[in-house]
Write a protein that holds these residues in place. Structure first.
Motif, PDB file in Angstrom:
ATOM      1  N   ALA A   1       0.831  -1.208   0.000  1.00  0.00           N
ATOM      2  CA  ALA A   1       0.000   0.000   0.000  1.00  0.00           C
ATOM      3  C   ALA A   1       0.861   1.251   0.000  1.00  0.00           C
ATOM      4  CB  ALA A   1      -0.913  -0.011   1.227  1.00  0.00           C
ATOM      5  N   ALA A   2       1.909   1.248   0.788  1.00  0.00           N
ATOM      6  CA  ALA A   2       2.790   2.411   0.841  1.00  0.00           C
ATOM      7  C   ALA A   2       3.486   2.626  -0.497  1.00  0.00           C
ATOM      8  CB  ALA A   2       3.815   2.231   1.957  1.00  0.00           C
ATOM      9  N   GLY A   3       3.921   1.548  -1.122  1.00  0.00           N
ATOM     10  CA  GLY A   3       4.572   1.674  -2.425  1.00  0.00           C
ATOM     11  C   GLY A   3       3.635   2.197  -3.497  1.00  0.00           C
ATOM     12  N   VAL A   4       2.418   1.687  -3.527  1.00  0.00           N
ATOM     13  CA  VAL A   4       1.432   2.144  -4.513  1.00  0.00           C
ATOM     14  C   VAL A   4       1.065   3.604  -4.259  1.00  0.00           C
ATOM     15  CG1 VAL A   4      -0.974   1.850  -5.270  1.00  0.00           C
ATOM     16  CG2 VAL A   4       0.518  -0.131  -5.028  1.00  0.00           C
ATOM     17  N   ALA A   5       0.846   3.960  -3.010  1.00  0.00           N
ATOM     18  CA  ALA A   5       0.494   5.350  -2.688  1.00  0.00           C
ATOM     19  C   ALA A   5       1.645   6.295  -3.024  1.00  0.00           C
ATOM     20  CB  ALA A   5       0.127   5.459  -1.207  1.00  0.00           C
ATOM     21  N   TRP A   6       2.862   5.871  -2.751  1.00  0.00           N
ATOM     22  CA  TRP A   6       4.036   6.692  -3.085  1.00  0.00           C
ATOM     23  C   TRP A   6       4.144   6.866  -4.590  1.00  0.00           C
ATOM     24  CZ3 TRP A   6       8.396   5.367  -5.915  1.00  0.00           C
ATOM     25  CH2 TRP A   6       9.435   6.303  -5.884  1.00  0.00           C
ATOM     26  N   TRP A   7       3.896   5.797  -5.333  1.00  0.00           N
ATOM     27  CA  TRP A   7       4.018   5.831  -6.781  1.00  0.00           C
ATOM     28  C   TRP A   7       2.935   6.710  -7.419  1.00  0.00           C
ATOM     29  CZ3 TRP A   7       1.199   2.854 -10.680  1.00  0.00           C
ATOM     30  CH2 TRP A   7       1.795   2.920 -11.947  1.00  0.00           C
ATOM     31  N   LEU A   8       1.729   6.715  -6.857  1.00  0.00           N
ATOM     32  CA  LEU A   8       0.622   7.475  -7.431  1.00  0.00           C
ATOM     33  C   LEU A   8       0.623   8.952  -7.055  1.00  0.00           C
ATOM     34  CD1 LEU A   8      -2.379   5.018  -6.924  1.00  0.00           C
ATOM     35  CD2 LEU A   8      -1.241   5.612  -9.076  1.00  0.00           C
ATOM     36  N   THR A   9       1.374   9.330  -6.036  1.00  0.00           N
ATOM     37  CA  THR A   9       1.280  10.681  -5.497  1.00  0.00           C
ATOM     38  C   THR A   9       2.530  11.485  -5.832  1.00  0.00           C
ATOM     39  OG1 THR A   9       0.006   9.771  -3.667  1.00  0.00           O
ATOM     40  CG2 THR A   9       0.796  12.019  -3.425  1.00  0.00           C
ATOM     41  N   ASP A  10       2.320  12.676  -6.339  1.00  0.00           N
ATOM     42  CA  ASP A  10       3.409  13.610  -6.611  1.00  0.00           C
ATOM     43  C   ASP A  10       3.349  14.749  -5.605  1.00  0.00           C
ATOM     44  OD1 ASP A  10       4.356  12.277  -8.901  1.00  0.00           O
ATOM     45  OD2 ASP A  10       2.807  13.235 -10.142  1.00  0.00           O
ATOM     46  N   PRO A  11       4.510  15.331  -5.266  1.00  0.00           N
ATOM     47  CA  PRO A  11       4.488  16.502  -4.387  1.00  0.00           C
ATOM     48  C   PRO A  11       3.678  17.626  -5.037  1.00  0.00           C
ATOM     49  CG  PRO A  11       6.710  15.654  -4.577  1.00  0.00           C
ATOM     50  CD  PRO A  11       5.875  14.911  -5.575  1.00  0.00           C
ATOM     51  N   GLY A  12       2.829  18.233  -4.268  1.00  0.00           N
ATOM     52  CA  GLY A  12       1.978  19.296  -4.775  1.00  0.00           C
ATOM     53  C   GLY A  12       0.582  18.836  -5.149  1.00  0.00           C
ATOM     54  N   ASP A  13       0.329  17.531  -5.147  1.00  0.00           N
ATOM     55  CA  ASP A  13      -1.035  17.046  -5.389  1.00  0.00           C
ATOM     56  C   ASP A  13      -1.941  17.500  -4.244  1.00  0.00           C
ATOM     57  OD1 ASP A  13      -0.337  15.785  -7.703  1.00  0.00           O
ATOM     58  OD2 ASP A  13      -0.336  13.759  -6.867  1.00  0.00           O
ATOM     59  N   ASN A  14      -3.225  17.532  -4.531  1.00  0.00           N
ATOM     60  CA  ASN A  14      -4.189  17.860  -3.489  1.00  0.00           C
ATOM     61  C   ASN A  14      -4.132  16.769  -2.411  1.00  0.00           C
ATOM     62  OD1 ASN A  14      -6.473  18.271  -1.887  1.00  0.00           O
ATOM     63  ND2 ASN A  14      -7.704  18.949  -3.626  1.00  0.00           N
ATOM     64  N   MET A  15      -3.882  17.188  -1.174  1.00  0.00           N
ATOM     65  CA  MET A  15      -3.680  16.228  -0.095  1.00  0.00           C
ATOM     66  C   MET A  15      -4.950  15.420   0.193  1.00  0.00           C
ATOM     67  SD  MET A  15      -2.029  16.809   3.670  1.00  0.00           S
ATOM     68  CE  MET A  15      -3.350  17.780   4.293  1.00  0.00           C
ATOM     69  N   TRP A  16      -6.120  16.032   0.072  1.00  0.00           N
ATOM     70  CA  TRP A  16      -7.366  15.324   0.367  1.00  0.00           C
ATOM     71  C   TRP A  16      -7.665  14.280  -0.700  1.00  0.00           C
ATOM     72  CZ3 TRP A  16      -8.512  15.813   5.129  1.00  0.00           C
ATOM     73  CH2 TRP A  16      -8.220  16.996   5.788  1.00  0.00           C
ATOM     74  N   LEU A  17      -7.403  14.613  -1.960  1.00  0.00           N
ATOM     75  CA  LEU A  17      -7.590  13.615  -3.016  1.00  0.00           C
ATOM     76  C   LEU A  17      -6.551  12.505  -2.897  1.00  0.00           C
ATOM     77  CD1 LEU A  17      -8.414  15.877  -6.093  1.00  0.00           C
ATOM     78  CD2 LEU A  17      -9.961  14.441  -4.759  1.00  0.00           C
ATOM     79  N   ALA A  18      -5.330  12.873  -2.539  1.00  0.00           N
ATOM     80  CA  ALA A  18      -4.299  11.854  -2.330  1.00  0.00           C
ATOM     81  C   ALA A  18      -4.707  10.917  -1.197  1.00  0.00           C
ATOM     82  CB  ALA A  18      -2.961  12.524  -2.027  1.00  0.00           C
ATOM     83  N   MET A  19      -5.304  11.462  -0.162  1.00  0.00           N
ATOM     84  CA  MET A  19      -5.762  10.626   0.945  1.00  0.00           C
ATOM     85  C   MET A  19      -6.826   9.643   0.468  1.00  0.00           C
ATOM     86  SD  MET A  19      -7.726  11.692   4.468  1.00  0.00           S
ATOM     87  CE  MET A  19      -9.211  12.141   3.620  1.00  0.00           C
ATOM     88  N   LEU A  20      -7.759  10.102  -0.347  1.00  0.00           N
ATOM     89  CA  LEU A  20      -8.840   9.237  -0.824  1.00  0.00           C
ATOM     90  C   LEU A  20      -8.311   8.114  -1.716  1.00  0.00           C
ATOM     91  CD1 LEU A  20     -11.688  11.786  -1.540  1.00  0.00           C
ATOM     92  CD2 LEU A  20     -11.557  10.105   0.285  1.00  0.00           C
ATOM     93  N   TRP A  21      -7.473   8.419  -2.699  1.00  0.00           N
ATOM     94  CA  TRP A  21      -6.974   7.332  -3.536  1.00  0.00           C
ATOM     95  C   TRP A  21      -5.916   6.527  -2.817  1.00  0.00           C
ATOM     96  CZ3 TRP A  21      -5.295  11.947  -6.530  1.00  0.00           C
ATOM     97  CH2 TRP A  21      -3.942  12.183  -6.443  1.00  0.00           C
ATOM     98  N   GLY A  22      -5.245   7.134  -1.843  1.00  0.00           N
ATOM     99  CA  GLY A  22      -4.298   6.381  -1.028  1.00  0.00           C
ATOM    100  C   GLY A  22      -4.988   5.380  -0.116  1.00  0.00           C
ATOM    101  N   MET A  23      -6.239   5.626   0.220  1.00  0.00           N
ATOM    102  CA  MET A  23      -7.002   4.678   1.024  1.00  0.00           C
ATOM    103  C   MET A  23      -7.658   3.611   0.150  1.00  0.00           C
ATOM    104  SD  MET A  23      -8.851   7.298   3.723  1.00  0.00           S
ATOM    105  CE  MET A  23     -10.331   6.360   3.725  1.00  0.00           C
ATOM    106  N   THR A  24      -8.223   4.022  -0.959  1.00  0.00           N
ATOM    107  CA  THR A  24      -9.057   3.143  -1.768  1.00  0.00           C
ATOM    108  C   THR A  24      -8.253   2.160  -2.617  1.00  0.00           C
ATOM    109  OG1 THR A  24     -10.654   4.937  -1.884  1.00  0.00           O
ATOM    110  CG2 THR A  24     -10.962   3.117  -3.404  1.00  0.00           C
ATOM    111  N   VAL A  25      -7.305   2.670  -3.382  1.00  0.00           N
ATOM    112  CA  VAL A  25      -6.578   1.813  -4.326  1.00  0.00           C
ATOM    113  C   VAL A  25      -5.794   0.704  -3.608  1.00  0.00           C
ATOM    114  CG1 VAL A  25      -4.779   1.799  -6.097  1.00  0.00           C
ATOM    115  CG2 VAL A  25      -6.534   3.576  -6.118  1.00  0.00           C
ATOM    116  N   PRO A  26      -4.983   1.015  -2.586  1.00  0.00           N
ATOM    117  CA  PRO A  26      -4.259  -0.077  -1.923  1.00  0.00           C
ATOM    118  C   PRO A  26      -5.165  -1.074  -1.212  1.00  0.00           C
ATOM    119  CG  PRO A  26      -3.195   2.000  -1.458  1.00  0.00           C
ATOM    120  CD  PRO A  26      -4.499   2.308  -2.123  1.00  0.00           C
ATOM    121  N   MET A  27      -6.285  -0.588  -0.669  1.00  0.00           N
ATOM    122  CA  MET A  27      -7.196  -1.505  -0.003  1.00  0.00           C
ATOM    123  C   MET A  27      -7.782  -2.492  -1.009  1.00  0.00           C
ATOM    124  SD  MET A  27     -10.383  -0.700   2.544  1.00  0.00           S
ATOM    125  CE  MET A  27     -11.332   0.143   1.331  1.00  0.00           C
ATOM    126  N   LEU A  28      -8.138  -2.017  -2.187  1.00  0.00           N
ATOM    127  CA  LEU A  28      -8.657  -2.912  -3.217  1.00  0.00           C
ATOM    128  C   LEU A  28      -7.571  -3.861  -3.732  1.00  0.00           C
ATOM    129  CD1 LEU A  28     -10.912  -0.428  -5.215  1.00  0.00           C
ATOM    130  CD2 LEU A  28     -11.639  -2.235  -3.658  1.00  0.00           C
TER     131      LEU A  28
END
Length: 129
Positions: A22-49
């Protein structure tokens, strides 16, 4: 939850695997400067699935329900934390993996403490029917 060494090894390995993945996928999908709230949502959903098929495979050997629930919570929290952290500033993948493993172990310890609190009255004989 079962109190066997085999199931404990499975819980620890499965949760660390889920947290690191999950940490690797979230790190890979997120760039610095992305919206933190959207990053939180896809960081929760994608790795869980993504952790669900892994949990189903490992659940055959280590107990399906116990492993799936803890792995999905570990993946959700690790992905959320790493995605939010990676959206704030640059982050190394090693840091993300360490976050994922530590969060998975904290989740596992939390679930074990909740389970101990739940079964303690039955072990003492204080249960009421």
């Amino acid at each position: 939850m079962k109190q066997s060494t085999w199931f404990l090894i499975g819980d620890v390995l499965g949760n660390i695997l889920a947290g690191v993945m999950a940490a690797g996928v979230a790190w890979w999908l997120t760039d610095p400067g992305d919206n933190m709230w959207l990053a939180m949502l896809w960081g929760m959903t994608v790795p869980m699935l993504l952790s669900m098929p892994i949990a189903l495979l490992l659940g055959r050997y280590f107990g399906a329900l116990e492993l799936m629930l803890t792995m999905m919570v570990s993946a959700m929290l690790a992905g959320m934390v790493v995605a939010m952290r990676a959206a704030m500033s640059d982050m190394l993948v090693v840091d993300a993996v360490i976050y994922g493993a530590l969060i998975a172990l904290v989740v596992l310890r939390w679930v074990f403490s909740l389970n101990d609190r739940l079964i303690a009255p039955y072990l003492r004989g204080d249960h009421h029917e």
